[in-house]
Scaffold this active site. Structure first.
Site, PDB file in Angstrom:
ATOM      1  N   TYR A 206      50.422  22.120  41.187  1.00 50.92           N
ATOM      2  CA  TYR A 206      51.505  22.147  42.173  1.00 50.92           C
ATOM      3  C   TYR A 206      52.446  23.268  41.792  1.00 50.92           C
ATOM      4  O   TYR A 206      52.821  23.408  40.627  1.00 50.92           O
ATOM      5  CB  TYR A 206      52.242  20.803  42.158  1.00 50.92           C
ATOM      6  CG  TYR A 206      53.471  20.735  43.036  1.00 50.92           C
ATOM      7  CD1 TYR A 206      53.378  20.788  44.421  1.00 50.92           C
ATOM      8  CD2 TYR A 206      54.744  20.597  42.473  1.00 50.92           C
ATOM      9  CE1 TYR A 206      54.513  20.717  45.221  1.00 50.92           C
ATOM     10  CE2 TYR A 206      55.880  20.514  43.268  1.00 50.92           C
ATOM     11  CZ  TYR A 206      55.754  20.572  44.647  1.00 50.92           C
ATOM     12  OH  TYR A 206      56.871  20.489  45.437  1.00 50.92           O
TER      13      TYR A 206
ATOM     14  N   ASP B 136      52.520  29.780  36.011  1.00 49.61           N
ATOM     15  CA  ASP B 136      53.611  28.931  36.483  1.00 49.61           C
ATOM     16  C   ASP B 136      54.019  28.037  35.317  1.00 49.61           C
ATOM     17  O   ASP B 136      53.385  27.020  35.034  1.00 49.61           O
ATOM     18  CB  ASP B 136      53.143  28.097  37.683  1.00 49.61           C
ATOM     19  CG  ASP B 136      54.268  27.204  38.200  1.00 49.61           C
ATOM     20  OD1 ASP B 136      55.298  27.069  37.514  1.00 49.61           O
ATOM     21  OD2 ASP B 136      54.090  26.626  39.294  1.00 49.61           O
TER      22      ASP B 136
ATOM     23  N   LYS C 191      63.210  24.236  35.773  1.00 50.00           N
ATOM     24  CA  LYS C 191      63.478  23.043  34.961  1.00 50.00           C
ATOM     25  C   LYS C 191      64.317  23.322  33.711  1.00 50.00           C
ATOM     26  O   LYS C 191      65.528  23.452  33.815  1.00 50.00           O
ATOM     27  CB  LYS C 191      62.158  22.338  34.636  1.00 50.00           C
ATOM     28  CG  LYS C 191      61.427  21.915  35.939  1.00 50.00           C
ATOM     29  CD  LYS C 191      60.408  20.846  35.732  1.00 50.00           C
ATOM     30  CE  LYS C 191      59.529  20.619  36.952  1.00 50.00           C
ATOM     31  NZ  LYS C 191      59.901  19.515  37.808  1.00 50.00           N
TER      32      LYS C 191
HETATM   33  C1  PLP Z   1      54.515  23.680  37.814  1.00 51.41           C
HETATM   34  C2  PLP Z   1      55.571  23.597  38.875  1.00 51.41           C
HETATM   35  N1  PLP Z   1      55.841  24.680  39.615  1.00 51.41           N
HETATM   36  C3  PLP Z   1      56.788  24.677  40.558  1.00 51.41           C
HETATM   37  C4  PLP Z   1      57.529  23.543  40.814  1.00 51.41           C
HETATM   38  C5  PLP Z   1      58.576  23.555  41.873  1.00 51.41           C
HETATM   39  O1  PLP Z   1      59.836  23.496  41.275  1.00 51.41           O
HETATM   40  P1  PLP Z   1      61.100  22.946  42.104  1.00 51.41           P
HETATM   41  O2  PLP Z   1      60.881  21.473  42.286  1.00 51.41           O
HETATM   42  O3  PLP Z   1      62.278  23.289  41.236  1.00 51.41           O
HETATM   43  O4  PLP Z   1      61.125  23.689  43.396  1.00 51.41           O
HETATM   44  C6  PLP Z   1      57.276  22.382  40.070  1.00 51.41           C
HETATM   45  C7  PLP Z   1      58.043  21.151  40.319  1.00 51.41           C
HETATM   46  O5  PLP Z   1      57.797  20.102  39.810  1.00 51.41           O
HETATM   47  C8  PLP Z   1      56.280  22.412  39.073  1.00 51.41           C
HETATM   48  O6  PLP Z   1      55.995  21.330  38.338  1.00 51.41           O
END
Ligand code: PLP
Length: 431
Positions: free
Chosen positions: A143, A238, A266
């Site tokens: 995700y 990511d 995060k």
């Molecule tokens: C690996 C990863 N990338 C991107 C995101 C998206 O981040 P946000 O919820 O701050 O938009 C998340 C959210 O949990 C994530 O776990």
């Protein structure tokens, strides 16, 4: 679920979809109504119903120091007193950027944004601009936020809700996205054999966290690096979950693979809304205003968020921080595994350094299809059993457990003891 939470939930549902501002908070995967939190401190959430819960969700990752850490609260208070947003450059942006660059040499230059979603959205735009190609390769069960182009076979809430994509995401928006199984280098190689010249980038969670924790198998990330480089495509890590979480320098510092671009979020915001993307100097020079790739944000580099992030990283840079986190993660992961074994409940624990997931499965979990084969019903009963014992674990099988520096071995022992009772009850009803 107490009376006060119930009343708030009823009001919330009338006002907001599902009564929440982010889907997984609604307990859809485990059933029941969510509790409402009144305040938090250290390793604990305090509910509106007067209960104290040991928290292993940690706001879904950011709160690696625990809740309301004094250094972070003080940094935010100081920043707020100095002004909540300037709309001009500020010292605090430079200070956080410098810390991230020092920790992650591959992040030669960086752009702050306000969420992980914005970071990945911007990174793929940059990758497409830099390569002049359209195709993005992602992995099933990973995700990357709710970016239209990445809403294909996504994990996290998407996995929980069983939505393969989402209404409202047009066929055109995902027509240049291909999803392949995580940890399947052969599938990636085959795809590149056929369409390598079209691929702008491969985006990957270097440790998958959104199908539950699934570590990369040996050679997977290395292989991605080699294949992308051979075909002139970019490699995007990511690290929204793993950055400053599995190690100070993120997963890239542990696996020895240097991505072209890195997405963060995060932990670098210390509990305030922050994301960032960064990487190769030549690529970042293409971002406006230096280059033509447009990307902007009214609150990007917000002083409160920068201050919270910098204060968090300063605590994490102290000696032993990651050793302590990993020791606690091992203690909890092993403790839960042993408790389940003693009760005869099938459990597979996947741990990658400081993060882990307990999968209700007899067999190893190396990709999303194996994660989906777990007993979600048993997970739901485990979740509610733990909550009854005053322990908050993720309300979904497809998420990670996050320990923080505010947890300690005594608390972990108590959590393991609580889990023994829960597993014993699960075993009784299974037999
Ligand atoms: C690996 C990863 N990338 C991107 C995101 C998206 O981040 P946000 O919820 O701050 O938009 C998340 C959210 O949990 C994530 O776990």
């Amino acid at each position: 679920m107490g009376e006060r939470s119930h009343q708030l939930y009823e009001k919330a549902v009338a006002l907001m979809p599902g009564g929440v501002n982010s889907p997984v908070r609604a307990f859809g995967a485990v059933g029941g109504e969510p509790f409402f939190t009144a305040r938090s401190a250290g390793p604990y959430l305090y509910t509106e119903d007067g209960e104290r819960l040991v928290d292993y969700v940690s706001s879904w990752g950011p709160l690696i120091l625990g809740h309301a850490h004094p250094a972070v609260v003080a940094a935010i208070a100081q920043a707020a007193a100095d002004g909540t947003s300037f709309g001009t450059p500020s010292r605090l942006e430079v200070e956080l950027a410098a810390r991230i660059h020092a920790a992650m040499p591959a992040v030669e230059r960086i752009r702050m944004v306000s969420s992980g979603t914005e970071a990945t959205m911007s990174a793929i735009r940059l990758a497409r601009a830099a390569t002049g190609r359209s195709l993005i390769v992602k992995f099933i069960g990973c995700y990357h936020g709710h970016v239209d182009a990445l809403m294909v076979s996504a994990g996290s809430g998407m996995a929980t809700l069983g939505i393969p994509s989402s209404p409202g995401v047009t066929a055109a928006a995902v027509s240049d996205t291909v999803a392949v199984p995580y940890n399947d280098l052969a599938a990636v190689a085959e795809l590149f054999d056929q369409r390598g010249a079209e691929v702008a980038a491969v985006i990957v969670e270097p440790v998958a966290g959104n199908m539950g924790v699934v570590p990369p198998v040996d050679g997977f990330l290395d292989g991605l690096r080699q294949i992308t480089a051979a075909h002139g495509a970019l490699l995007i890590f990511d690290e929204v979950i793993t950055g400053f979480r599995v190690a100070y320098g993120g997963a890239q510092s542990l696996c020895g693979v240097r991505p072209d671009l890195t997405c963060l979020g995060k932990v670098i915001g210390g509990g305030l809304p922050v994301g960032a993307y960064g990487g190769r100097r030549d690529l970042m020079a293409m971002v406006a205003p230096e280059g033509k790739v447009y990307q902007a944000g009214t609150l990007s580099g917000n002083p409160l968020a920068m201050a919270a992030g910098a204060a968090t990283l300063d605590q994490l840079a102290l000696p032993d921080a990651y050793q302590r986190l990993e020791e606690m993660a091992i203690m909890l992961a092993d403790g839960l595994a042993e408790a389940a074994k003693a009760s005869g409940v099938p459990l597979t624990v996947n741990r990658a350094w400081t993060i882990f997931t307990t999968f209700f499965s007899r067999t190893p979990v190396r990709d999303f299809s194996q994660a989906q084969a777990c007993s979600l019903e048993t997970y739901a009963r485990y979740f509610h059993g733990m909550l009854d014992q005053g322990v908050f674990v993720a309300p979904s099988q497809f998420e990670a457990m996050f320990v923080s520096l505010a947890h300690d071995p005594a608390l972990i022992s108590r959590t393991v003891a609580a889990s023994r009772q829960v597993f014993a009850r699960l075993a009784e009803t299974q037999s």
